[in-house]
Structures are given as structure tokens and as C-alpha cells.
Design a protein around this motif. Structure first.
Motif: not given
Length: 242
Positions: A61-81
Motif C-alpha cells: 500500500i502507498g500514500a502520498q501528498i503532492i503540493a504544486a506551484y504554477y507561476p505560469t499556466r502550464r509549467l510549475g514545480l511539484a513536491a511529493r511526500l
């Protein structure tokens, strides 16, 4: 003429304001919380990192949290725990017993699950919008892996042998990639389906093994066990965007 240029300036200002509003009309932040199945991809991990004596990871089994920030409409930065708890493959244990300790015809008497916690960050690409959207990401980070305790029996030089391998923790770099399909519900709330792969290559240092045979006193032996951990988390959950 003055009225004409005045009208042009007003229309130009309205157009610029509308364009800016349209350009800013997208979610800059999102939080994705999900859980589900963790699938072993040990064959992929072996191809990427090379052969080892035995891959321990099985499904779980697995669980995760993904936080994403998009300074533009298409390209952004993601962090995953991510957190994984997976069963241990008997085939992998047998390969370790025969390779590390020379056990003949090893039999797995008992084994526990192993677990891993990873934190990664990387670029993200987004297509679509709130109603229906798709995100893809490539990640790099760090992972902490806890190997299980397992007991193996068999024979060694015509003597019965029992090896108890104790749990051990290792930390190393990790690589990942993933995708998210979101279906909008209301406002910034969406249903999501995630597929996230994680590859970890690490070595468990000084793993404690208690070896017992009828012919000799019990001994403790410290060995290093190299492992390539590969899992694919297929999870479902909720996404909050704002």
C-alpha cells in the motif's frame, strides 16, 4: 480626432486588462492527497541500477501528498511526500540467504513488511483545467528505507542452519516520475487518480544476522546488503486548487 484617439486608448486599456485577467485565470497552488495500491517494479529497478542478489520489494500500500506551484499556466514545480509499506518477496530472501551466507535449499520461516518514506521535488507540466486536467512531473530527492526482519533456514556444509536477519535503516538518493488525472467536482475541489514511480538504490550497512547451527555456538555476523527498490503507487484521492 481627439475623440477617436481617446476611444482607441480606452479600448486598448480594456483589451490589456482583459488579457491580463485571462492570463491570471488559473490555479497557482494545488494540494493532492491520495492513497492506494503500491506495485513492485523491481524488474525496472534492476534494469536501471543493475543486477543485485535479490529484490525484496513486493506489492503493498502507498500514500502520498503532492503540493504544486504554477507561476505560469502550464509549467510549475511539484513536491511529493510518499510513504510505502510493502510485503517482502520470499524469492528475494532466498537469494540473499544463498548469496550472503551460502545457505543450501533456503526456506523462509518468517518475514515482515518493509517500508519507505521519500521526499522529492521537480518540474511539473499541466494540461487542461479544473474540469478535466492532466499533470506530469519528474522528481529527484531523498528516501529512508527500513528493511524487514526475516528468518531463513536451510543447510550449510551438511549442518542445519538458521539465520535471523534483523531490521536495518538506510538513506539514499531517490528518483521519481508521475502523472495525475483530475476531474473537477466543485470550485477548486477535484477527484484525482495518480500514478507515481519511485526508484531507490541503497545499501543497508552492518545488517545484524544471528546464525545458529547444532554443531557450533550461535554467532552474530554483520553484512552489507545492497537493494534496488522500485515501486509504482496507483492512488486515488482529492485535489484542492486555489
Amino acid at each position: 480626432m481627439v475623440r477617436f484617439w481617446g476611444l482607441v486608448l480606452i479600448l486598448s486599456g480594456l483589451a490589456a486588462t482583459t488579457a491580463t485577467a485571462q492570463d491570471d485565470d488559473y490555479d497557482r497552488f494545488s494540494l493532492n492527497i491520495a492513497g492506494g495500491k503500491s506495485l513492485s517494479v523491481r524488474q525496472l529497478a534492476t534494469k536501471v541500477f543493475g543486477e543485485t542478489r535479490g529484490e525484496l520489494a513486493d506489492d503493498g500500500i502507498g500514500a502520498q501528498i503532492i503540493a504544486a506551484y504554477y507561476p505560469t499556466r502550464r509549467l510549475g514545480l511539484a513536491a511529493r511526500l510518499s510513504y510505502n509499506q510493502n510485503r517482502t518477496r520470499e524469492e528475494g530472501i532466498k537469494l540473499i540467504a544463498s548469496g550472503n551466507y551460502g545457505v543450501v535449499n533456503p526456506v523462509v520461516e518468517s518475514s515482515e513488511d518493509w517500508n519507505a518514506l521519500s521526499a522529492m521535488i521537480g518540474p511539473s507540466l499541466r494540461l487542461g483545467g479544473r474540469r478535466l486536467g492532466l499533470e506530469g512531473r519528474v522528481l529527484f530527492g531523498y528516501a529512508s528505507v527500513n528493511s524487514p526482519t526475516f528468518v531463513t533456514t536451510g543447510s550449510y556444509q551438511n549442518y542445519a542452519i538458521r539465520v535471523q536477519t534483523k531490521t536495518q535503516n538506510a538513506r539514499d538518493w531517490a528518483y521519481g516520475a508521475g502523472a495525475t488525472l483530475n476531474l473537477g467536482l466543485i470550485g477548486g475541489l477535484s477527484l484525482v487518480v495518480n500514478a507515481d514511480a519511485t526508484l531507490i538504490s541503497t545499501t543497508f550497512k552492518n545488517v545484524n544476522n544471528q546464525i545458529t547451527t547444532p554443531a557450533f555456538p550461535a554467532v552474530n555476523q554483520l553484512v552489507d546488503i545492497e537493494q534496488h527498490v522500485g515501486v509504482l503507487n496507483v492512488t486515488g484521492g482529492l485535489r484542492f486548487a486555489f
